[in-house]
Structure formats: structure tokens, C-alpha cells
Design a protein around this motif. Sequence first.
Motif, PDB file in Angstrom:
ATOM      1  N   TYR A 309       2.625   8.079   2.313  1.00 24.01           N
ATOM      2  CA  TYR A 309       1.649   9.153   2.122  1.00 24.01           C
ATOM      3  C   TYR A 309       2.111  10.163   1.075  1.00 24.01           C
ATOM      4  O   TYR A 309       1.278  10.801   0.419  1.00 24.01           O
ATOM      5  CB  TYR A 309       1.350   9.832   3.454  1.00 24.01           C
ATOM      6  N   ALA A 313      -0.299  11.078  -2.062  1.00 24.44           N
ATOM      7  CA  ALA A 313      -0.606  12.459  -2.426  1.00 24.44           C
ATOM      8  C   ALA A 313      -0.232  12.741  -3.875  1.00 24.44           C
ATOM      9  O   ALA A 313      -0.942  13.463  -4.582  1.00 24.44           O
ATOM     10  CB  ALA A 313       0.129  13.422  -1.487  1.00 24.44           C
ATOM     11  N   GLY A 328      -8.223  14.755  -0.104  1.00 21.04           N
ATOM     12  CA  GLY A 328      -7.085  14.639   0.782  1.00 21.04           C
ATOM     13  C   GLY A 328      -7.429  13.924   2.069  1.00 21.04           C
ATOM     14  O   GLY A 328      -6.599  13.239   2.665  1.00 21.04           O
ATOM     15  N   ALA A 329      -8.684  14.055   2.507  1.00 24.58           N
ATOM     16  CA  ALA A 329      -9.097  13.384   3.731  1.00 24.58           C
ATOM     17  C   ALA A 329      -9.112  11.879   3.565  1.00 24.58           C
ATOM     18  O   ALA A 329      -9.015  11.146   4.549  1.00 24.58           O
ATOM     19  CB  ALA A 329     -10.478  13.879   4.145  1.00 24.58           C
ATOM     20  N   GLN A 330      -9.259  11.383   2.326  1.00 24.64           N
ATOM     21  CA  GLN A 330      -9.228   9.952   2.096  1.00 24.64           C
ATOM     22  C   GLN A 330      -7.805   9.452   1.919  1.00 24.64           C
ATOM     23  O   GLN A 330      -7.501   8.317   2.252  1.00 24.64           O
ATOM     24  CB  GLN A 330     -10.063   9.596   0.861  1.00 24.64           C
ATOM     25  N   VAL A 332      -5.023  10.776   3.413  1.00 22.19           N
ATOM     26  CA  VAL A 332      -4.477  10.769   4.775  1.00 22.19           C
ATOM     27  C   VAL A 332      -5.658  10.824   5.736  1.00 22.19           C
ATOM     28  O   VAL A 332      -6.411  11.798   5.740  1.00 22.19           O
ATOM     29  CB  VAL A 332      -3.530  11.956   5.012  1.00 22.19           C
ATOM     30  N   ARG A 334      -7.854  10.830   9.470  1.00 20.15           N
ATOM     31  CA  ARG A 334      -7.756  11.708  10.640  1.00 20.15           C
ATOM     32  C   ARG A 334      -6.748  11.196  11.657  1.00 20.15           C
ATOM     33  O   ARG A 334      -6.118  11.970  12.361  1.00 20.15           O
ATOM     34  CB  ARG A 334      -9.135  11.838  11.305  1.00 20.15           C
ATOM     35  N   ARG A 356      -3.070  16.450   4.057  1.00 19.69           N
ATOM     36  CA  ARG A 356      -4.502  16.216   4.239  1.00 19.69           C
ATOM     37  C   ARG A 356      -5.325  17.486   4.065  1.00 19.69           C
ATOM     38  O   ARG A 356      -6.459  17.456   3.623  1.00 19.69           O
ATOM     39  CB  ARG A 356      -4.744  15.618   5.620  1.00 19.69           C
ATOM     40  N   VAL A 360      -4.154  16.134  11.639  1.00 25.32           N
ATOM     41  CA  VAL A 360      -3.914  14.691  11.665  1.00 25.32           C
ATOM     42  C   VAL A 360      -3.361  14.331  13.038  1.00 25.32           C
ATOM     43  O   VAL A 360      -2.465  15.016  13.553  1.00 25.32           O
ATOM     44  CB  VAL A 360      -2.921  14.266  10.568  1.00 25.32           C
TER      45      VAL A 360
END
Length: 705
Positions: A309, A313, A328-330, A332, A334, A356, A360
Amino acid sequence: MPDPATYRPATGTIPTAPGVYKFRDPHGRVVYVGKAKNLRSRLSNYFADLSTLHPRTRQMVTTAASVEWTVVGTEVEALQLEYNWIKEFDPRFNVRYRDDKTYPVLAVSVGEEYPRLFVYRGPRRKGVRYFGPYSHAWAIRETLDQLLRVFPARTCSAGVFKRHNQIGRPCLLGYIDKCSAPCVGRVSAAEHRHIVDDFCDFLAGKTDRLMRQVEQQMQAAAEELDFERAARLRDDLGALRKALEKQAVVLGDGTDADVVSFAYDDLEAAVQVFHVRGGRVRGQRGWVVERVENADLPELVEQFLTQFYGEQAALERATQDTGAAQSGAQVVPREVLVPSLPPNADDVQYWLADLRGASVSLRVPQRGDKKALAETVQRNAAEALAQHKLKRAGDLTARSAALQGLQDALDLDSAPLRIECVDISHIQGTDVVASLVVFEDGLPRKSDYRHYAIKEAAGDGRSDDVASIAEVTRRRFLRHTADKAGSAGTAVRDSAGREDLAQDADMAPEVGIDPTTGRPRRFAYPPNLYVVDGGAPQVAAAAAVLDDLGITDVAVIGLAKRLEEVWVPDEQDPVILPRTSEALYLLQRVRDEAHRFAITFHRSKRSRRMTASALDAVPGLGERRRTALVSHFGSVARLREASVDQITEVPGIGATTARAVLAALHGASPDPSDSASAAGKVPAGAAVRAMGDDGVQSEERGNDR
């Protein structure tokens, strides 16, 4: 081979606080980075009896020559610093979950005016959005072929797009309605981008909305008695449903999650990741890595999460300025489902949430569909490890035997873990170039490859291979000496007596680190074995250069092509390796790779010289305007047929320059009074003159191929 007891720090000097530590080899190169809650407890484990250490750990501590540490305040800081140092120093003994470049992805070049859809393998680039990765390229092409009837976006290369734009006719896909043909103006740039945006939304999981829109349009067309359009929309709806069937629903609640699982033995570990978006498996990828320490499952999970990750990023930040980056949600999701929680699960979860920009959930699935999917991922990891063992067992054994064979045959102090090889390429003394390739642990390290342009011999044009070998050797090891001087604060002089600028020691505290870029210097440490393509004269030339520079810790040999003899400095007879030995095979691979790399560079240089455009002869016409002219007309042949008025349509080209261009292309005088020139037409059949490239390159060129 260094003895760990010689550099073991006194136990009382090691702090008990959390921190990050680095092991360095005798040349100052960082070979391993680790972190610990208690530095004293962790470092003491490395200096136990060698027979009790893990094989890779034992190899690491006997390769290193020193250890140092940095104390931090919290374990989260240690986590971040460890990741940053692994990325910066690229230690050879650290596990690296690099982005797998063998898996294909579906790429969308959203940074272009007319975005393109294409299958892609390789490192991420700016201005491109990626979907996947997928297991097979054919699966992407099959899905893309179905979706193009619904989203007729451009799939052609830049050259094909430009050519059809010039001829005014679309390609086959444009005729069969699988491309909206923006190349001939059937749709505007805004309309084409809207098509691409819908395509990206569909692949990103927004499928229900798009399918409802198509169904509503179909019903509206039927009510208007436009049955032909309704039939097309019906077929489009079927294509969308068929594409969705290939992505089975595994989690019914529309979950966004990454499911991670491991399979490992004493020496290696396999990891598999399933990317679930909207309840469907959108991608899969996997790695097989060596276990440096006897790390258990929770530690393997922590290493993977921070590196994977962290890399994702970093890729996002590298593409943010184009507007094409994933959110960021894609990067990392949920939820991250793992087989075992890491030792400091709360700290890792906090770090992931920071990446994210939202909360998380890091947990182990216990029951239901998520546990069943985790078991499927684990079976994939076990299968990947088994296949890797079958495929790589022979290769690992052969590489170890080759390195050990070279050590024994050449009477080296240690196995040559880093081998560099030089080869010269030219045709009768023209376009003389050299290549330097690097092998580490018996495998090519292409990021360290180098090209050299050699100054040609004056007079009869013949090239002296011996002198070329000496020049390349001097330039390569002057770089090594200069890098060392930059860290030690001393000056270096080359053969002409020029003094290189050396950094002050206080400004370059990290050995082998460039204080300007902050990255490791690639040649701050020498090879164990330096190979030249040739016999005794070439070897003697390279050895003389090393003696002149005072370098005594590099073994030099030459590999002669005719009988595959290995020549050693100051020896009258060569070393003859058995024809079937792995050592000879490794040397041949290194030599052949250097030859291939040199030939490729030589051909490109010769091609540039031989195909130099006649436009080079036009006074005041620089490279940028030459490129603009050829890009506007598509070829020099079309430019030759153009008129002055047509040429002046190119930005930056005036009437005088246009007449000079036509004169150069037709071999005529650019006299404005010439009626043919003034009209922009010159009689055909005139000779075309091309200029050669008389320049000499003197800078090293790095190529990562």
C-alpha cells in the motif's frame, strides 16, 4: 567474508527504545533494513550462533560489515521510516513486493485529448488510469471487444490515429461501429471523453446505473417505433450483461475489500491478493519472495501491507498533477482481510487509514462468504508457491553452482555476487560505442546498465578496442572513486589531472547516497568481478587502469569468443573452464548480454546518423520546428510535395523558412526570386542531401530495459 563478531556493538550501547536499523556491507552499501519495538532485543538475535540462524539471515550478517540504528518515538514512526529506507536504499536482503509487471492491465490514457483504451504491462505512468490486473491478456481483449460496441472509444495507437486523420478515412473499427472515429471528426473531443468516462465508470463498478440508462433508452426507442435503434440497444445491454458474467459476484453486499493470503516454507513465501470492488473480483495479483528472516505469518502480513500500500500511495501521488490518479479510497479499500493480524495491528491500521483518508478495517474473516473467499485466495497462494518451486528449483541451484564455480576457478576470496561486463561495438572504427551490463546474484540488474560513446581514432578511422576498453574502465571506476570521494569529503583527479568536485563530509553523511537527489549512487561500490570481452591485451589494459586508480579489490578477467578462454592478468595461459560447467555458462550469458546491449545502442546511433534529415541543412531551423513540420505533414515525402503557403500554416514557420525548406528538400537554391521556389514547387528528381552526425557523445547513458 566479514565475521559478525567483528562489528557486533556492545550490548549496553544499544537502546531499548523502538527504532529502525541498517546493516551495511564493507563498501557502505545498505544490505538490510529492519525495525523493532526494542532495538537491543532485536539486534542481539542477529549475533547469535551462526548455525542457529535462518539461511538468508546468516548470509546477510556475513555479508554486512557494520550496523547502525535510529531511535524513533513511536512504532508508527518506525513503520514509516522502515518503508522509506527500503524504498530509498533498495537493500538486496529485504523482501520487496514490487508491482508485478507480468500481469496485464487495461489502461485508459485519460491525459490525452482523445483517450485511448489498450492492454498494458509495465510500470505506472502519469496521465493513465489502470483497471486490473488480470490473469491473462486475452481475457482483457475479450471483455474490451464486447464493451466497445457499447462504449466505442479509440483503441488505436498514436501513429494509426494520425495517419487516418491525414487520409480522412476511419479504420475498420470505425466502419463496424466499434469506434466513434474521432480521428475523422465523427465525434468531438468532449463527446469522445464522455464515452471514455462512461467506460471507466462501468469498470469501476457503477454498472447498475449504466445498465438502467441503456434499458431506458431501449424502451424509449421502442415506444418511438425506432426498432432498429432499439435492437442495437438490446444487443448493447446483452454485451454489458455478458461482460458482468465474467466478474462473478463473491460478496453480495457490494463490499470493497482486498483479500490477502500467504503460503510459505522455510525459504520462500507466496502471497496472493484478490481486489474486490462492488462485491465483484476486479483484479488479482501475486508474488513469490524469499524469506530473509524466520518471520512468522503476522510479520509477513505486516511487511506486505506496508510495502504494497505504500507503493500504491506513491503511484497515486506521482499521477495527481494530471488529474488521472485513482482516489485514496481506491488505493486502500474500506476493508483489508488478512489471514492473521500483524503484531502491531492498531498501528498498521492507523497508517492505512492515513493513506486512505478515511477509516480502514483490518481484520481476519471468521465466517460466511468472506471466509470462503479467503480460503480460495489461500489455495491460489499455495498453488503459486508449488508452481514456483517446480519452475525455479533448477535455476536457483544452477546460479549457486555457477557463482561457486567462478570463485573456485578464479581463486577469489568470495563468490562474485556482483559481476560487470564491458563490450565494444563499431563498424570499421565508426560509431564506436561500449556497453556495461551488471549481474547481481547471477541475474541481470538492468537498472544499472550503461552506454558509453567512445571517441573515434583519428587518421585512418580504425578503432583500437584495447584503448576503448581502457577508456570505459577508467570512466566507470572514476565514477566509483568520485562517488566514494563525495561521501568521504576528498578530491579525485582523472587521467588529465582535472579535479572532480567533492562533497564535504558533513553534507554527505550517508555513504553511497547522492546528497542532491537523496538516492543511492549506483556505482558507489565496485563489482566483485569485472569481465571484458576479449583476450590478454584487453585484460591487461583494464588491469592497468585499475592499478593506476589504486583499486585492488576488483578481480579482472577476459572471455575470448573463439575458444571461450578465460584470461587473467599477468598469466601467460588462460583458464579453461569445462564446457558443461555452470560457471562458463554464466560468463557466456553475461558476455552475450553485454554484446546485445552494445549492438542495440550502436544500431540506433548509426541509424540516427544515416537517416539524418535534409532539414538539418536549413539555417535557423531547430529540432523543435523540424519535428513540428514532420508531425504536421506526416512524412518528409509529403512535406516535399507541399507548397509554401501550406508550409507556413505550421506555427513558427514563415515564408522565407518555407522556401528554404523546399530548397533543401529538392537540392535547389533558396533564392526568393526563383519562380519555382516562390510558387512553392520545385522540379522533381533533384538530389536530396543528408548531413552526417559528426558529434561525439561523451556522457554515460543509463537505460532500464
